[in-house]
Write a protein that holds these residues in place. Structure first.
Motif, PDB file in Angstrom:
ATOM      1  N   ALA A 309      -6.708  -9.450   7.556  1.00 50.82           N
ATOM      2  CA  ALA A 309      -7.849 -10.368   7.616  1.00 50.82           C
ATOM      3  C   ALA A 309      -8.425 -10.690   6.239  1.00 50.82           C
ATOM      4  N   LEU A 310      -7.982  -9.968   5.213  1.00 53.65           N
ATOM      5  CA  LEU A 310      -8.497 -10.223   3.867  1.00 53.65           C
ATOM      6  C   LEU A 310      -8.020 -11.573   3.334  1.00 53.65           C
ATOM      7  N   PRO A 311      -8.856 -12.313   2.632  1.00 56.52           N
ATOM      8  CA  PRO A 311      -8.340 -13.451   1.852  1.00 56.52           C
ATOM      9  C   PRO A 311      -7.289 -12.930   0.864  1.00 56.52           C
ATOM     10  N   VAL A 312      -6.288 -13.724   0.589  1.00 59.55           N
ATOM     11  CA  VAL A 312      -5.181 -13.250  -0.252  1.00 59.55           C
ATOM     12  C   VAL A 312      -5.681 -12.746  -1.595  1.00 59.55           C
ATOM     13  N   ALA A 313      -6.634 -13.452  -2.183  1.00 55.07           N
ATOM     14  CA  ALA A 313      -7.145 -13.027  -3.494  1.00 55.07           C
ATOM     15  C   ALA A 313      -7.777 -11.637  -3.416  1.00 55.07           C
ATOM     16  N   GLU A 314      -8.481 -11.348  -2.310  1.00 54.61           N
ATOM     17  CA  GLU A 314      -9.077 -10.021  -2.152  1.00 54.61           C
ATOM     18  C   GLU A 314      -7.998  -8.974  -1.906  1.00 54.61           C
ATOM     19  N   PHE A 315      -6.963  -9.345  -1.183  1.00 52.50           N
ATOM     20  CA  PHE A 315      -5.855  -8.421  -0.967  1.00 52.50           C
ATOM     21  C   PHE A 315      -5.205  -8.066  -2.301  1.00 52.50           C
ATOM     22  N   ILE A 316      -4.984  -9.055  -3.143  1.00 57.24           N
ATOM     23  CA  ILE A 316      -4.381  -8.803  -4.460  1.00 57.24           C
ATOM     24  C   ILE A 316      -5.259  -7.848  -5.261  1.00 57.24           C
ATOM     25  N   ASP A 317      -6.552  -8.086  -5.255  1.00 59.29           N
ATOM     26  CA  ASP A 317      -7.467  -7.198  -5.984  1.00 59.29           C
ATOM     27  C   ASP A 317      -7.443  -5.781  -5.408  1.00 59.29           C
ATOM     28  N   ALA A 318      -7.411  -5.675  -4.079  1.00 61.62           N
ATOM     29  CA  ALA A 318      -7.436  -4.358  -3.436  1.00 61.62           C
ATOM     30  C   ALA A 318      -6.192  -3.545  -3.772  1.00 61.62           C
ATOM     31  N   CYS A 319      -5.077  -4.215  -4.018  1.00 60.38           N
ATOM     32  CA  CYS A 319      -3.816  -3.522  -4.320  1.00 60.38           C
ATOM     33  C   CYS A 319      -3.722  -3.043  -5.762  1.00 60.38           C
ATOM     34  N   GLN A 320      -4.571  -3.524  -6.631  1.00 61.25           N
ATOM     35  CA  GLN A 320      -4.426  -3.249  -8.055  1.00 61.25           C
ATOM     36  C   GLN A 320      -4.365  -1.765  -8.425  1.00 61.25           C
ATOM     37  N   PRO A 321      -5.200  -0.888  -7.814  1.00 60.74           N
ATOM     38  CA  PRO A 321      -5.093   0.523  -8.196  1.00 60.74           C
ATOM     39  C   PRO A 321      -3.697   1.104  -8.003  1.00 60.74           C
ATOM     40  N   TRP A 322      -2.998   0.669  -6.967  1.00 61.42           N
ATOM     41  CA  TRP A 322      -1.649   1.180  -6.709  1.00 61.42           C
ATOM     42  C   TRP A 322      -0.611   0.489  -7.584  1.00 61.42           C
ATOM     43  N   LEU A 323      -0.857  -0.738  -7.950  1.00 66.62           N
ATOM     44  CA  LEU A 323       0.083  -1.488  -8.783  1.00 66.62           C
ATOM     45  C   LEU A 323      -0.024  -1.104 -10.249  1.00 66.62           C
ATOM     46  N   THR A 324      -1.237  -0.765 -10.675  1.00 63.07           N
ATOM     47  CA  THR A 324      -1.460  -0.456 -12.089  1.00 63.07           C
ATOM     48  C   THR A 324      -1.585   1.040 -12.361  1.00 63.07           C
ATOM     49  N   GLY A 325      -1.630   1.844 -11.276  1.00 66.76           N
ATOM     50  CA  GLY A 325      -1.689   3.291 -11.447  1.00 66.76           C
ATOM     51  C   GLY A 325      -3.059   3.807 -11.798  1.00 66.76           C
ATOM     52  N   THR A 326      -4.107   3.041 -11.528  1.00 60.62           N
ATOM     53  CA  THR A 326      -5.469   3.484 -11.815  1.00 60.62           C
ATOM     54  C   THR A 326      -6.174   3.817 -10.509  1.00 60.62           C
ATOM     55  N   GLY A 327      -6.784   4.973 -10.451  1.00 56.56           N
ATOM     56  CA  GLY A 327      -7.572   5.343  -9.285  1.00 56.56           C
ATOM     57  C   GLY A 327      -6.761   5.825  -8.105  1.00 56.56           C
ATOM     58  N   THR A 328      -5.491   6.113  -8.278  1.00 53.36           N
ATOM     59  CA  THR A 328      -4.681   6.633  -7.179  1.00 53.36           C
ATOM     60  C   THR A 328      -4.054   7.953  -7.602  1.00 53.36           C
ATOM     61  N   ILE A 329      -3.611   8.698  -6.598  1.00 48.78           N
ATOM     62  CA  ILE A 329      -3.023  10.011  -6.881  1.00 48.78           C
ATOM     63  C   ILE A 329      -1.636   9.872  -7.497  1.00 48.78           C
ATOM     64  N   ALA A 330      -0.805   8.990  -6.941  1.00 53.90           N
ATOM     65  CA  ALA A 330       0.578   8.833  -7.401  1.00 53.90           C
ATOM     66  C   ALA A 330       0.720   7.538  -8.202  1.00 53.90           C
ATOM     67  N   PRO A 331       1.186   7.620  -9.443  1.00 57.56           N
ATOM     68  CA  PRO A 331       1.394   6.394 -10.226  1.00 57.56           C
ATOM     69  C   PRO A 331       2.607   5.632  -9.715  1.00 57.56           C
ATOM     70  N   PRO A 332       2.654   4.329  -9.943  1.00 55.28           N
ATOM     71  CA  PRO A 332       3.820   3.549  -9.511  1.00 55.28           C
ATOM     72  C   PRO A 332       5.048   3.924 -10.335  1.00 55.28           C
ATOM     73  N   PRO A 333       6.247   3.605  -9.846  1.00 58.95           N
ATOM     74  CA  PRO A 333       7.470   3.991 -10.561  1.00 58.95           C
ATOM     75  C   PRO A 333       7.792   3.102 -11.756  1.00 58.95           C
ATOM     76  N   TRP A 334       6.948   2.127 -12.045  1.00 59.52           N
ATOM     77  CA  TRP A 334       7.173   1.262 -13.205  1.00 59.52           C
ATOM     78  C   TRP A 334       6.086   1.506 -14.241  1.00 59.52           C
TER      79      TRP A 334
END
Length: 469
Positions: A309-334
């Motif tokens: 139900a999120l607007p796409v722009a909000e979805f993109i923002d919400a994913c950033q911690p996992w994409l950039t490795g900030t604020g999550t337990i496991a960093p991304p593999p890149w």
């Protein structure tokens, strides 16, 4: 009278989802009544408290929408120690409490009298304070204590079945039962909304309120939260930490919505509703009496609905911690420099329909940001069978000849390659998907290849072909 409710967690570990539900129920009730929500940290157990756990409570409340500055507190129970001791002294001076030096073994040896547990042995022996002398409350011999409860009616407890319970230890320190009552009195709490597990202590607390000359609060005991085996949720056995769900990528809105359904439901045949509806419709007297099942699968489904139900722009923002490795337990593999925001934006609408928690974004899009895909060996073995090498040869040649590198052209081209071999598209694209993404499932293949680009797609297909030699 201004309604004043309190949420009083102990900083002894991660923030329990059951506690989060209680906080939300108190928060909404205070808001509906034009009242005040008070946060009190019950930190008197110094051996088990850590400052970071207090900060964890504040952060968890922030996340679910009870933000700092919007409530009174936090107060700390330890700061009220003088009032706790003074209350104990008043109870002793008024004859409502007496000292006792009985050990646990002494109490057990005399069990069987009209009293339950401790038999009142020192009630009239005039023992004074001293090392090892606990202070016990003198429970009335007759009558009953009626608890007025907004959810459970008027539970009634016979006083003769309530033992003379300890209110201060042998070293003079008040026990939690008394401290809790004194704190509520000091803070002017009018309504106590908490889990039903506290109900057995409520007649004791009400007796203390009355003995101290203050009108007891209005009680409301909500159903306990249980797991699928109908056992009370346990930190040692169940996934109960609110922070764990947050870090996995559950949305605060979904969590709030789901927690409020544990023992209550909005009007109509609906469960996923705007928070404003919950704030307007929630009623304590409509809360069920039966235990509330915390169904993680249902919560996951809720979260997926909220993500979609999120607007796409909000979805993109919400994913950033996992994409950039900030604020999550496991960093991304890149590495951070390998992340391509434009490429992610191109596939975000496709990914948004396929994940239930935000952390799942990583395995869905990692192929876009790595020099080579992370190959799932089980997927490789299952997919790369006889004929896969030749199919990849033909697909590479066909893709190399494409004038337009777009999803529609890629699909029609691969369909033609498969048709020559008598294969449907599903069978034809499987080796290509594993070669390019490393997995058998994921985002729509041809849109993924379009974003990945001609050169990287062909390089991966050729590498997979060489591995099949």
């Amino acid at each position: 009278m201004t309604v004043r409710v309190r949420f009083a967690p102990s900083p002894t570990g991660m923030f329990h989802v059951g506690g989060a539900r209680s906080a939300l129920q108190n928060w909404i009730y205070a808001k509906q009544q034009g009242g005040v929500f008070v946060l009190r940290i019950e930190d008197t157990d110094a051996a088990r408290n850590k400052p970071e756990w207090t900060e964890g409570i504040l952060s968890a409340l922030d996340w679910i929408g009870i933000s700092r500055g919007s409530y009174e507190g936090p107060y700390f129970q330890s700061a009220n120690a003088g009032e706790h001791r003074a209350a104990a002294a008043r109870l002793h001076d008024s004859g409502r409490a007496y000292y006792c030096d009985c050990t646990r073994e002494d109490v057990q040896a005399r069990t069987g009298s009209q009293y339950q547990g401790y038999d009142g042995y020192h009630r009239d022996r005039g023992l004074g304070p001293g090392p090892g002398h606990a202070l016990r409350f003198r429970t009335p011999d007759e009558g009953s204590t009626v608890v007025v409860d907004l959810i459970r009616g008027e539970p009634t407890f016979e006083n003769k079945l309530i033992e003379d319970f300890v209110i201060a230890r042998g070293d003079g320190s008040p026990v939690f039962l008394l401290a809790n009552v004194v704190d509520d009195m000091t803070m002017g709490i009018t309504h106590v909304i908490r889990a039903e597990e506290h109900l057995p202590n409520t007649p004791k607390q009400q007796l203390l309120w009355e003995a101290l000359g203050v009108k007891p609060p209005i009680w409301a005991h909500v159903p306990v939260v249980v797991n699928e085996k109908r056992q009370k949720l346990s930190k040692r056995r169940d996934k109960v930490a609110l922070e764990a769900y947050r870090d996995e990528g559950y949305l605060a809105g979904a969590m709030r919505n789901y927690l409020m359904l544990l023992g209550w439901a909005p009007s109509g045949d609906r469960e996923i509703v705007p928070w404003s509806v919950i704030e307007d419709e929630f009623r304590l007297d409509e809360v069920n009496l039966s235990s509330a099942f915390f169904d993680e699968k249902k919560l996951r489904a809720f979260n997926g609905e909220y993500i979609r139900a999120l607007p796409v722009a909000e979805f993109i923002d919400a994913c950033q911690p996992w994409l950039t490795g900030t604020g999550t337990i496991a960093p991304p593999p890149w590495q951070p420099e390998e992340f391509d925001a434009d490429a992610f934006a191109a596939v975000a609408p496709l990914a948004q329909t396929r994940i239930a928690v935000l952390s799942e974004i990583v395995p869905n899009v990692d192929f876009l940001f790595l020099a080579s895909p992370l190959i799932d060996e089980a997927a490789w073995t299952k997919t790369m069978k006889d004929g896969s090498a030749e199919l990849l040869d033909d697909a590479v040649a066909a893709f190399e000849a494409l004038e337009s590198w777009d999803a529609e052209s890629l699909k029609s081209t691969l369909e033609a390659v498969g048709a020559e071999r008598g294969l449907k598209l599903g069978k034809t694209q499987a080796p290509v998907r594993v070669a390019v993404t490393g997995r058998t499932v994921g985002l729509p293949l041809f849109e993924s290849l379009e974003v990945l680009g001609r050169e990287r797609t062909l390089t991966r297909m050729r590498a997979a072909r060489l591995r099949l030699v």
